[in-house]
Design an enzyme around this catalytic site. Structure first.
Site, PDB file in Angstrom:
ATOM      1  N   TYR A  55       1.762  -4.985  -0.318  1.00 15.72           N
ATOM      2  CA  TYR A  55       0.753  -3.560   0.111  1.00 15.72           C
ATOM      3  C   TYR A  55       0.238  -4.086   1.932  1.00 15.72           C
ATOM      4  O   TYR A  55       0.508  -5.571   2.391  1.00 15.72           O
ATOM      5  CB  TYR A  55      -0.462  -5.155  -0.699  1.00 15.72           C
ATOM      6  CG  TYR A  55      -0.570  -4.715  -1.676  1.00 15.72           C
ATOM      7  CD1 TYR A  55       0.894  -3.579  -2.297  1.00 15.72           C
ATOM      8  CD2 TYR A  55      -1.534  -5.462  -2.994  1.00 15.72           C
ATOM      9  CE1 TYR A  55       0.148  -3.556  -3.842  1.00 15.72           C
ATOM     10  CE2 TYR A  55      -1.657  -5.345  -3.911  1.00 15.72           C
ATOM     11  CZ  TYR A  55      -0.529  -4.696  -4.599  1.00 15.72           C
ATOM     12  OH  TYR A  55       0.034  -4.512  -6.070  1.00 15.72           O
ATOM     13  N   PRO A 207      -6.728   1.385 -13.564  1.00 12.92           N
ATOM     14  CA  PRO A 207      -8.245   1.411 -14.944  1.00 12.92           C
ATOM     15  C   PRO A 207      -8.241   2.819 -15.246  1.00 12.92           C
ATOM     16  O   PRO A 207      -8.607   2.860 -15.602  1.00 12.92           O
ATOM     17  CB  PRO A 207      -8.700   0.189 -14.824  1.00 12.92           C
ATOM     18  CG  PRO A 207      -8.801  -0.174 -13.547  1.00 12.92           C
ATOM     19  CD  PRO A 207      -6.763   0.061 -13.189  1.00 12.92           C
TER      20      PRO A 207
END
Length: 335
Positions: A55, A207
Protein backbone atom coordinates in the site's frame (compact mmCIF):
# COMPACT_ATOMS: atom_id res chain seq x y z
CA UNK A 1 -18.33 -3.07 19.79
CA UNK A 2 -18.66 -6.82 19.69
CA UNK A 3 -15.41 -8.80 19.66
CA UNK A 4 -14.38 -11.67 17.40
CA UNK A 5 -11.51 -14.12 17.25
CA UNK A 6 -8.66 -13.30 14.87
CA UNK A 7 -6.30 -16.24 15.26
CA UNK A 8 -4.99 -16.03 18.83
CA UNK A 9 -6.35 -12.49 19.27
CA UNK A 10 -9.70 -10.97 20.25
CA UNK A 11 -10.42 -7.86 18.21
CA UNK A 12 -13.25 -5.54 17.26
CA UNK A 13 -15.65 -7.30 14.91
CA UNK A 14 -15.16 -4.49 12.39
CA UNK A 15 -11.58 -3.53 11.65
CA UNK A 16 -9.95 -0.80 9.60
CA UNK A 17 -8.18 -1.48 6.32
CA UNK A 18 -5.44 1.09 5.85
CA UNK A 19 -5.07 0.90 2.07
CA UNK A 20 -7.34 3.80 1.18
CA UNK A 21 -5.27 6.42 2.97
CA UNK A 22 -2.55 6.20 0.33
CA UNK A 23 -3.34 3.70 -2.38
CA UNK A 24 -5.72 2.32 -4.99
CA UNK A 25 -8.73 4.66 -5.16
CA UNK A 26 -7.10 7.99 -5.90
CA UNK A 27 -4.47 10.36 -4.48
CA UNK A 28 -3.29 9.78 -0.90
CA UNK A 29 -5.29 11.64 1.72
CA UNK A 30 -3.43 14.48 3.50
CA UNK A 31 -1.29 13.17 6.35
CA UNK A 32 -3.24 15.15 8.95
CA UNK A 33 -6.46 13.54 7.72
CA UNK A 34 -4.92 10.06 7.86
CA UNK A 35 -3.72 10.72 11.39
CA UNK A 36 -7.17 11.86 12.49
CA UNK A 37 -8.75 8.80 10.88
CA UNK A 38 -6.43 6.32 12.63
CA UNK A 39 -6.75 7.94 16.04
CA UNK A 40 -10.51 8.26 15.71
CA UNK A 41 -10.75 4.57 14.85
CA UNK A 42 -8.76 3.71 17.95
CA UNK A 43 -10.92 5.95 20.12
CA UNK A 44 -14.11 4.45 18.64
CA UNK A 45 -13.06 0.94 19.67
CA UNK A 46 -11.32 -0.45 16.60
CA UNK A 47 -8.62 -2.88 17.71
CA UNK A 48 -7.83 -4.47 14.33
CA UNK A 49 -5.70 -2.38 11.95
CA UNK A 50 -4.60 -3.90 8.66
CA UNK A 51 -1.93 -2.60 6.27
CA UNK A 52 0.63 -3.99 3.80
CA UNK A 53 4.02 -3.35 2.26
CA UNK A 54 2.23 -2.88 -1.06
CA UNK A 55 0.00 0.00 0.00
CA UNK A 56 1.67 3.13 -1.27
CA UNK A 57 4.85 1.02 -1.51
CA UNK A 58 5.39 1.36 2.22
CA UNK A 59 3.55 4.64 2.78
CA UNK A 60 0.63 3.05 4.63
CA UNK A 61 2.91 1.15 7.02
CA UNK A 62 4.87 4.35 7.59
CA UNK A 63 1.87 6.46 8.57
CA UNK A 64 0.39 3.65 10.69
CA UNK A 65 3.69 3.37 12.54
CA UNK A 66 4.05 7.10 12.99
CA UNK A 67 0.52 7.60 14.33
CA UNK A 68 -0.21 4.41 16.23
CA UNK A 69 3.12 3.17 17.57
CA UNK A 70 2.63 5.14 20.79
CA UNK A 71 -0.60 3.15 21.33
CA UNK A 72 0.78 -0.24 20.27
CA UNK A 73 -0.61 -2.14 23.26
CA UNK A 74 -4.19 -1.12 22.42
CA UNK A 75 -4.64 -2.91 19.10
CA UNK A 76 -3.80 -5.93 16.96
CA UNK A 77 -1.55 -5.06 14.02
CA UNK A 78 -1.77 -6.91 10.72
CA UNK A 79 0.38 -6.39 7.66
CA UNK A 80 1.34 -8.30 4.52
CA UNK A 81 4.34 -9.43 2.51
CA UNK A 82 4.92 -11.23 -0.76
CA UNK A 83 3.75 -8.35 -2.98
CA UNK A 84 5.42 -4.97 -2.89
CA UNK A 85 7.10 -2.21 -4.89
CA UNK A 86 10.48 -3.12 -6.40
CA UNK A 87 12.93 -1.00 -8.40
CA UNK A 88 13.21 -3.60 -11.14
CA UNK A 89 15.05 -1.45 -13.72
CA UNK A 90 17.24 0.46 -11.29
CA UNK A 91 15.70 3.76 -12.38
CA UNK A 92 14.08 4.60 -9.05
CA UNK A 93 10.62 3.66 -10.29
CA UNK A 94 8.89 1.07 -8.13
CA UNK A 95 6.65 -1.53 -9.74
CA UNK A 96 4.43 -4.14 -8.13
CA UNK A 97 6.13 -7.53 -7.84
CA UNK A 98 4.87 -10.80 -6.38
CA UNK A 99 7.75 -12.64 -4.68
CA UNK A 100 7.16 -15.39 -2.14
CA UNK A 101 10.73 -16.56 -1.62
CA UNK A 102 11.52 -16.90 2.10
CA UNK A 103 14.51 -14.57 1.87
CA UNK A 104 12.33 -11.87 0.31
CA UNK A 105 9.66 -12.31 2.97
CA UNK A 106 12.28 -11.95 5.71
CA UNK A 107 13.65 -8.76 4.16
CA UNK A 108 10.15 -7.35 3.70
CA UNK A 109 9.34 -8.08 7.34
CA UNK A 110 12.46 -6.33 8.60
CA UNK A 111 11.62 -3.24 6.55
CA UNK A 112 8.00 -3.35 7.74
CA UNK A 113 9.03 -3.52 11.40
CA UNK A 114 11.03 -0.33 10.94
CA UNK A 115 8.24 1.48 9.14
CA UNK A 116 5.66 0.33 11.69
CA UNK A 117 7.96 1.27 14.59
CA UNK A 118 7.33 -2.00 16.40
CA UNK A 119 9.25 -5.08 17.49
CA UNK A 120 6.63 -7.55 16.33
CA UNK A 121 3.74 -7.75 13.84
CA UNK A 122 0.76 -9.60 15.31
CA UNK A 123 -0.60 -11.09 12.09
CA UNK A 124 1.51 -11.25 8.93
CA UNK A 125 -0.14 -12.33 5.69
CA UNK A 126 1.29 -13.73 2.50
CA UNK A 127 -0.41 -11.09 0.35
CA UNK A 128 -0.36 -13.27 -2.75
CA UNK A 129 0.73 -16.84 -3.20
CA UNK A 130 3.69 -16.62 -5.58
CA UNK A 131 2.89 -19.52 -7.89
CA UNK A 132 6.58 -19.90 -8.74
CA UNK A 133 7.23 -20.87 -5.11
CA UNK A 134 5.45 -23.74 -3.32
CA UNK A 135 3.15 -22.26 -0.70
CA UNK A 136 4.69 -24.65 1.84
CA UNK A 137 8.07 -22.97 1.24
CA UNK A 138 6.70 -19.46 1.69
CA UNK A 139 4.81 -20.44 4.84
CA UNK A 140 7.93 -22.17 6.12
CA UNK A 141 9.74 -18.84 5.78
CA UNK A 142 6.99 -17.11 7.71
CA UNK A 143 7.14 -19.83 10.38
CA UNK A 144 10.83 -18.95 10.81
CA UNK A 145 9.74 -15.38 11.51
CA UNK A 146 7.33 -16.63 14.18
CA UNK A 147 10.12 -18.59 15.84
CA UNK A 148 12.36 -15.51 15.65
CA UNK A 149 9.72 -13.42 17.43
CA UNK A 150 9.27 -11.05 14.48
CA UNK A 151 5.62 -12.01 13.91
CA UNK A 152 3.05 -13.73 16.11
CA UNK A 153 0.69 -15.38 13.61
CA UNK A 154 0.50 -16.20 9.90
CA UNK A 155 -2.25 -15.35 7.43
CA UNK A 156 -2.91 -15.92 3.74
CA UNK A 157 -4.69 -13.72 1.22
CA UNK A 158 -6.71 -14.66 -1.88
CA UNK A 159 -6.12 -18.42 -1.63
CA UNK A 160 -8.25 -21.50 -2.27
CA UNK A 161 -9.27 -24.05 0.33
CA UNK A 162 -6.74 -26.51 -1.11
CA UNK A 163 -3.87 -24.04 -0.78
CA UNK A 164 -5.00 -23.12 2.73
CA UNK A 165 -4.84 -26.77 3.77
CA UNK A 166 -1.36 -27.21 2.30
CA UNK A 167 -0.16 -24.14 4.17
CA UNK A 168 -1.88 -25.12 7.40
CA UNK A 169 -0.03 -28.47 7.36
CA UNK A 170 3.26 -26.54 7.63
CA UNK A 171 2.17 -24.02 10.27
CA UNK A 172 -1.24 -23.07 11.71
CA UNK A 173 -2.91 -20.37 9.61
CA UNK A 174 -4.63 -17.81 11.81
CA UNK A 175 -6.62 -15.99 9.12
CA UNK A 176 -7.46 -15.88 5.45
CA UNK A 177 -8.18 -12.49 3.88
CA UNK A 178 -10.19 -12.40 0.67
CA UNK A 179 -12.71 -10.13 -0.99
CA UNK A 180 -16.20 -10.98 0.26
CA UNK A 181 -19.43 -9.05 0.01
CA UNK A 182 -22.91 -9.47 -1.36
CA UNK A 183 -21.55 -9.02 -4.87
CA UNK A 184 -18.41 -11.20 -4.45
CA UNK A 185 -19.52 -14.59 -3.17
CA UNK A 186 -16.53 -16.74 -4.22
CA UNK A 187 -15.51 -17.57 -0.62
CA UNK A 188 -18.80 -19.43 -0.24
CA UNK A 189 -17.56 -22.08 -2.70
CA UNK A 190 -15.07 -23.66 -0.29
CA UNK A 191 -12.60 -21.46 1.58
CA UNK A 192 -15.11 -20.00 4.05
CA UNK A 193 -15.98 -23.49 5.28
CA UNK A 194 -12.32 -24.53 5.26
CA UNK A 195 -11.51 -21.64 7.58
CA UNK A 196 -14.23 -22.72 9.99
CA UNK A 197 -12.96 -26.30 9.87
CA UNK A 198 -9.36 -25.30 10.59
CA UNK A 199 -10.17 -22.63 13.17
CA UNK A 200 -8.97 -19.74 11.02
CA UNK A 201 -10.68 -16.36 10.94
CA UNK A 202 -12.00 -15.10 7.61
CA UNK A 203 -11.24 -11.41 7.05
CA UNK A 204 -13.50 -9.93 4.39
CA UNK A 205 -11.89 -7.07 2.48
CA UNK A 206 -13.89 -4.74 0.21
CA UNK A 207 -17.04 -5.57 2.21
CA UNK A 208 -18.98 -2.68 0.68
CA UNK A 209 -18.20 -3.94 -2.84
CA UNK A 210 -15.49 -1.33 -3.37
CA UNK A 211 -17.96 1.40 -2.54
CA UNK A 212 -20.72 0.17 -4.84
CA UNK A 213 -22.99 -0.73 -1.92
CA UNK A 214 -22.05 2.31 0.15
CA UNK A 215 -22.49 5.42 -1.94
CA UNK A 216 -23.30 6.84 -5.37
CA UNK A 217 -20.43 6.12 -7.71
CA UNK A 218 -19.65 7.39 -11.19
CA UNK A 219 -16.89 5.31 -12.81
CA UNK A 220 -16.35 8.04 -15.40
CA UNK A 221 -15.19 10.27 -12.55
CA UNK A 222 -12.69 7.83 -11.06
CA UNK A 223 -9.13 9.04 -10.68
CA UNK A 224 -6.82 7.97 -13.50
CA UNK A 225 -4.99 5.61 -11.13
CA UNK A 226 -8.10 4.20 -9.47
CA UNK A 227 -7.76 0.41 -9.63
CA UNK A 228 -11.51 0.06 -10.20
CA UNK A 229 -11.02 1.34 -13.75
CA UNK A 230 -9.56 -2.07 -14.65
CA UNK A 231 -12.34 -4.04 -12.93
CA UNK A 232 -15.03 -5.28 -15.33
CA UNK A 233 -17.94 -4.60 -12.98
CA UNK A 234 -17.27 -0.86 -13.14
CA UNK A 235 -16.94 -0.77 -16.93
CA UNK A 236 -19.73 0.28 -19.26
CA UNK A 237 -20.49 -3.25 -20.50
CA UNK A 238 -21.60 -4.25 -16.99
CA UNK A 239 -22.18 -1.06 -14.99
CA UNK A 240 -25.76 -0.41 -16.10
CA UNK A 241 -26.78 -3.94 -15.15
CA UNK A 242 -25.23 -3.62 -11.72
CA UNK A 243 -26.90 -0.28 -11.08
CA UNK A 244 -30.27 -2.01 -11.41
CA UNK A 245 -29.51 -3.89 -8.19
CA UNK A 246 -29.28 -0.75 -6.07
CA UNK A 247 -32.92 0.44 -5.73
CA UNK A 248 -34.04 -2.83 -4.14
CA UNK A 249 -30.96 -2.95 -1.96
CA UNK A 250 -31.41 0.60 -0.72
CA UNK A 251 -35.07 -0.06 -0.04
CA UNK A 252 -34.07 -2.89 2.31
CA UNK A 253 -31.58 -0.60 4.07
CA UNK A 254 -34.33 1.97 4.56
CA UNK A 255 -36.65 -0.70 5.91
CA UNK A 256 -34.02 -1.93 8.37
CA UNK A 257 -33.23 1.62 9.44
CA UNK A 258 -29.56 1.74 8.51
CA UNK A 259 -27.41 3.13 5.73
CA UNK A 260 -26.54 1.05 2.66
CA UNK A 261 -22.93 0.77 3.84
CA UNK A 262 -24.04 -0.47 7.24
CA UNK A 263 -26.33 -3.03 5.62
CA UNK A 264 -23.45 -4.54 3.64
CA UNK A 265 -21.32 -4.89 6.77
CA UNK A 266 -24.17 -6.20 8.93
CA UNK A 267 -24.86 -8.89 6.31
CA UNK A 268 -21.30 -10.16 6.76
CA UNK A 269 -21.49 -10.02 10.56
CA UNK A 270 -24.65 -12.13 10.45
CA UNK A 271 -23.24 -14.68 7.99
CA UNK A 272 -20.91 -16.48 10.41
CA UNK A 273 -19.08 -15.73 13.68
CA UNK A 274 -15.64 -16.32 12.16
CA UNK A 275 -16.10 -13.55 9.57
CA UNK A 276 -14.52 -10.14 10.31
CA UNK A 277 -15.41 -7.32 7.88
CA UNK A 278 -12.50 -5.03 7.04
CA UNK A 279 -13.78 -1.82 5.45
CA UNK A 280 -11.31 0.83 4.41
CA UNK A 281 -11.77 4.57 4.14
CA UNK A 282 -9.92 7.84 4.31
CA UNK A 283 -12.94 9.69 5.68
CA UNK A 284 -13.75 9.96 9.40
CA UNK A 285 -17.50 10.29 8.80
CA UNK A 286 -17.49 7.13 6.69
CA UNK A 287 -15.46 5.39 9.40
CA UNK A 288 -18.07 6.20 12.05
CA UNK A 289 -20.87 5.15 9.69
CA UNK A 290 -19.18 1.80 9.05
CA UNK A 291 -18.67 1.11 12.74
CA UNK A 292 -22.37 1.71 13.32
CA UNK A 293 -23.07 -1.57 11.49
CA UNK A 294 -22.14 -3.35 14.70
CA UNK A 295 -25.50 -2.33 16.17
CA UNK A 296 -27.62 -3.37 13.16
CA UNK A 297 -29.76 -6.48 13.57
CA UNK A 298 -30.97 -8.35 10.49
CA UNK A 299 -33.78 -10.89 10.55
CA UNK A 300 -33.52 -14.22 8.76
CA UNK A 301 -36.03 -12.91 6.22
CA UNK A 302 -33.90 -9.85 5.43
CA UNK A 303 -30.79 -12.02 5.08
CA UNK A 304 -32.62 -14.26 2.61
CA UNK A 305 -33.93 -11.31 0.62
CA UNK A 306 -30.44 -9.83 0.36
CA UNK A 307 -29.02 -13.17 -0.74
CA UNK A 308 -31.64 -13.45 -3.47
CA UNK A 309 -31.16 -9.87 -4.65
CA UNK A 310 -27.38 -9.63 -4.99
CA UNK A 311 -25.35 -12.74 -5.69
CA UNK A 312 -23.00 -14.34 -8.21
CA UNK A 313 -25.85 -14.78 -10.69
CA UNK A 314 -27.34 -11.29 -10.50
CA UNK A 315 -24.06 -9.33 -10.58
CA UNK A 316 -22.68 -8.44 -14.00
CA UNK A 317 -18.98 -8.90 -14.81
CA UNK A 318 -15.95 -10.47 -13.19
CA UNK A 319 -14.49 -8.92 -10.06
CA UNK A 320 -10.97 -8.76 -11.53
CA UNK A 321 -9.29 -8.32 -14.90
CA UNK A 322 -7.86 -11.40 -16.61
CA UNK A 323 -4.36 -10.56 -15.36
CA UNK A 324 -5.47 -10.13 -11.75
CA UNK A 325 -7.48 -13.35 -11.93
CA UNK A 326 -4.32 -15.20 -12.96
CA UNK A 327 -2.49 -13.81 -9.92
CA UNK A 328 -4.96 -14.98 -7.29
CA UNK A 329 -5.79 -18.50 -6.20
CA UNK A 330 -9.41 -18.09 -5.15
CA UNK A 331 -12.09 -20.49 -6.33
CA UNK A 332 -14.42 -19.30 -9.08
CA UNK A 333 -17.98 -20.23 -9.89
CA UNK A 334 -18.54 -22.46 -12.91
CA UNK A 335 -19.57 -20.50 -15.98
Amino acid sequence: MQQRKLGPFRVSAIGLGCMNICHAYGPPVPEAQAERLLLTALDEGVTHFDTAALYGFGASETIVGKVLSAHRSRFTLASKCGMQGVDVKGDGQLVRVIDGRPETLRATCEAALKRLRTDVIDLYYLHRWDKQVPVEESVGGLADLVRAGKIRAIGLSEVSAATLRKAHAVHPIAAVQTEYSLWTRNPEIAVLDACAELGAAFVAFSPTARGFLATDLNPDGFDAKDIRRAMPRFQSAHWAGNLRLLPGYRAIASEVGCTPAQLSLAWLLHKAPHILPLPGTGNVDHLRENLGADAVTLSADVMQRLDRLINQQSVHGNRYSEQSNREVDTEVFAA
